[in-house]
Design a protein around this motif. Structure first.
Motif, short mmCIF file in Angstrom:
data_model
loop_
_atom_site.label_atom_id
_atom_site.label_comp_id
_atom_site.label_asym_id
_atom_site.label_seq_id
_atom_site.Cartn_x
_atom_site.Cartn_y
_atom_site.Cartn_z
N ARG A 1 0.98 -1.09 -0.34
CA ARG A 1 0.16 0.22 -0.24
C ARG A 1 0.79 1.35 0.17
O ARG A 1 1.80 1.98 0.66
CB ARG A 1 -1.11 0.01 0.93
CG ARG A 1 -1.97 -1.26 1.05
CD ARG A 1 -3.27 -0.87 1.90
NE ARG A 1 -3.55 -2.50 1.77
CZ ARG A 1 -4.98 -2.56 1.67
NH1 ARG A 1 -5.59 -1.86 0.85
NH2 ARG A 1 -5.64 -3.74 1.12
N GLU B 1 0.71 4.39 3.22
CA GLU B 1 0.99 3.35 4.11
C GLU B 1 2.76 3.60 3.90
O GLU B 1 3.75 3.54 5.77
CB GLU B 1 0.32 2.18 4.43
CG GLU B 1 -1.71 2.69 4.51
CD GLU B 1 -1.86 2.48 3.34
OE1 GLU B 1 -3.27 2.31 3.24
OE2 GLU B 1 -1.88 2.65 2.53
N ASN C 1 -5.72 -0.14 -7.50
CA ASN C 1 -6.48 0.76 -6.94
C ASN C 1 -5.97 2.97 -6.70
O ASN C 1 -4.66 2.53 -6.30
CB ASN C 1 -7.66 0.40 -5.86
CG ASN C 1 -6.35 0.80 -4.81
OD1 ASN C 1 -5.92 -0.87 -4.82
ND2 ASN C 1 -7.07 0.63 -3.71
N ASN D 1 -7.39 5.68 -4.47
CA ASN D 1 -8.47 6.61 -3.30
C ASN D 1 -7.70 7.71 -3.46
O ASN D 1 -6.17 7.83 -3.27
CB ASN D 1 -8.07 5.96 -2.31
CG ASN D 1 -8.48 4.50 -2.11
OD1 ASN D 1 -9.44 4.37 -2.93
ND2 ASN D 1 -8.26 3.64 -1.62
N ASP E 1 -14.51 12.56 -2.28
CA ASP E 1 -13.50 11.10 -2.24
C ASP E 1 -14.04 10.51 -3.76
O ASP E 1 -14.98 9.82 -3.63
CB ASP E 1 -14.13 10.73 -0.87
CG ASP E 1 -13.68 11.39 0.49
OD1 ASP E 1 -12.72 12.31 0.39
OD2 ASP E 1 -14.43 11.21 1.57
N GLN F 1 -13.11 6.48 -5.21
CA GLN F 1 -12.29 5.16 -5.37
C GLN F 1 -12.21 4.51 -5.88
O GLN F 1 -14.09 4.18 -6.80
CB GLN F 1 -12.44 4.76 -4.32
CG GLN F 1 -12.48 5.31 -2.61
CD GLN F 1 -13.20 4.44 -1.51
OE1 GLN F 1 -13.94 3.85 -1.28
NE2 GLN F 1 -12.79 4.63 -0.26
N ASP G 1 -11.26 1.72 -9.22
CA ASP G 1 -10.58 0.03 -9.47
C ASP G 1 -10.05 0.76 -11.16
O ASP G 1 -10.51 1.39 -11.32
CB ASP G 1 -11.75 -0.88 -9.15
CG ASP G 1 -11.99 -0.98 -7.78
OD1 ASP G 1 -11.79 -0.74 -6.75
OD2 ASP G 1 -13.41 -1.01 -7.40
N GLU H 1 -4.65 9.28 -0.59
CA GLU H 1 -5.28 8.80 0.68
C GLU H 1 -4.78 7.24 0.55
O GLU H 1 -4.02 6.20 -0.38
CB GLU H 1 -7.45 8.66 0.09
CG GLU H 1 -7.44 9.89 -0.18
CD GLU H 1 -7.34 10.39 1.66
OE1 GLU H 1 -7.18 10.10 2.64
OE2 GLU H 1 -7.45 11.84 1.53
N GLU H 2 -5.23 6.39 2.35
CA GLU H 2 -4.63 5.25 2.24
C GLU H 2 -5.54 4.01 1.54
O GLU H 2 -6.40 4.54 0.43
CB GLU H 2 -4.94 4.84 4.07
CG GLU H 2 -4.14 6.01 4.04
CD GLU H 2 -4.53 5.38 6.18
OE1 GLU H 2 -4.81 4.82 6.40
OE2 GLU H 2 -3.23 6.12 6.72
N GLY H 3 -4.62 3.05 1.02
CA GLY H 3 -5.42 2.08 0.68
C GLY H 3 -4.90 1.68 -1.29
O GLY H 3 -5.86 0.63 -1.68
N CYS H 4 -3.73 2.71 -1.67
CA CYS H 4 -3.91 2.82 -2.89
C CYS H 4 -2.88 1.03 -2.98
O CYS H 4 -1.88 1.59 -2.18
CB CYS H 4 -3.69 4.13 -3.09
SG CYS H 4 -4.27 5.32 -3.69
N GLU H 5 -3.79 0.16 -3.79
CA GLU H 5 -2.17 -0.92 -3.50
C GLU H 5 -1.68 -1.05 -4.88
O GLU H 5 -2.17 -0.63 -6.04
CB GLU H 5 -3.32 -2.55 -3.72
CG GLU H 5 -2.28 -3.72 -3.03
CD GLU H 5 -3.30 -4.85 -3.35
OE1 GLU H 5 -3.38 -5.95 -3.41
OE2 GLU H 5 -4.83 -4.75 -2.27
#
Length: 144
Positions: free
Chosen positions: A20, A23, A48, A50, A69, A71, A73, A108-112
Motif C-alpha cells: 500500500r 502506508e 485501485n 483512492n 472522495d 475510489q 478500481d 489517500e490510504e488504501g492504494c495497492e
C-alpha cells in the motif's frame, strides 16, 4: 517494500505488488527518521486509486462539504507523486491514467501497488515542520 538510503539523505523506496503506497511511504519515513522532507519523485502502477480533491471555491467550514472522495478500481498508471513530509507524515498528490482518463488529487490510504512503485524522499535537515489548521481549517505547514 524495500528501502535504500544514500549518504546525502535521499531515501529510495521500492514498492512491490500488494504494498500500500501511502502506508508504506509513511513507514519508510519512520524507518529512516525522515521528520521533514520532500517526496521529489514517484511512479507506480496501482490496482485501485483512492484520492480526494477540493471542488469548491467558497470553502465551507466543514471539510466533508468541500472534499470529493474518489475510489477507483482498475489498473492505474501513476505518472507523478510529489509532496512534503512534515512531522514524519507525507502529504502527497498524485496524477494517474487508466488508459481513458487522467485524474489527480490528494493521495489517500488504501492504494495497492499493481506491478511496482518507485519513490524518492529527500530529508531536509535543520528544519522541523508540522501541519496545523489555519484559515478555513485548512492544514498548513508551520515551524515546530
Amino acid at each position: 517494500m524495500k528501502t535504500f538510503e544514500s549518504d546525502d539523505g535521499h531515501v529510495i523506496v521500492r514498492l512491490d505488488r500488494g504494498d500500500r503506497a501511502l502506508e508504506s511511504l509513511t513507514d519508510a519515513c519512520e524507518d529512516h527518521d525522515v521528520d521533514t522532507g520532500v517526496v521529489v519523485s514517484g511512479i507506480a502502477t496501482f490496482s485501485n486509486l483512492n484520492i480526494h480533491y477540493v471542488d469548491r471555491t467558497d470553502l465551507p467550514e466543514e471539510q466533508a462539504d468541500r472534499n470529493v472522495d474518489v475510489q477507483l478500481d482498475g489498473a492505474w498508471e501513476v505518472t507523478n507523486v510529489g509532496g512534503v513530509v512534515a512531522d514524519g507524515e507525507p502529504h502527497l498528490h498524485v496524477t494517474a491514467f487508466d488508459g481513458e482518463r487522467m485524474v489527480g488529487g490528494h493521495l489517500e490510504e488504501g492504494c495497492e501497488v499493481n506491478v511496482l512503485g518507485e519513490f524518492t524522499i529527500r530529508k531536509v535537515e535543520g528544519l522541523s515542520l508540522h501541519r496545523r489548521p489555519g484559515e478555513h481549517d485548512v492544514s498548513q505547514l508551520q515551524h515546530r
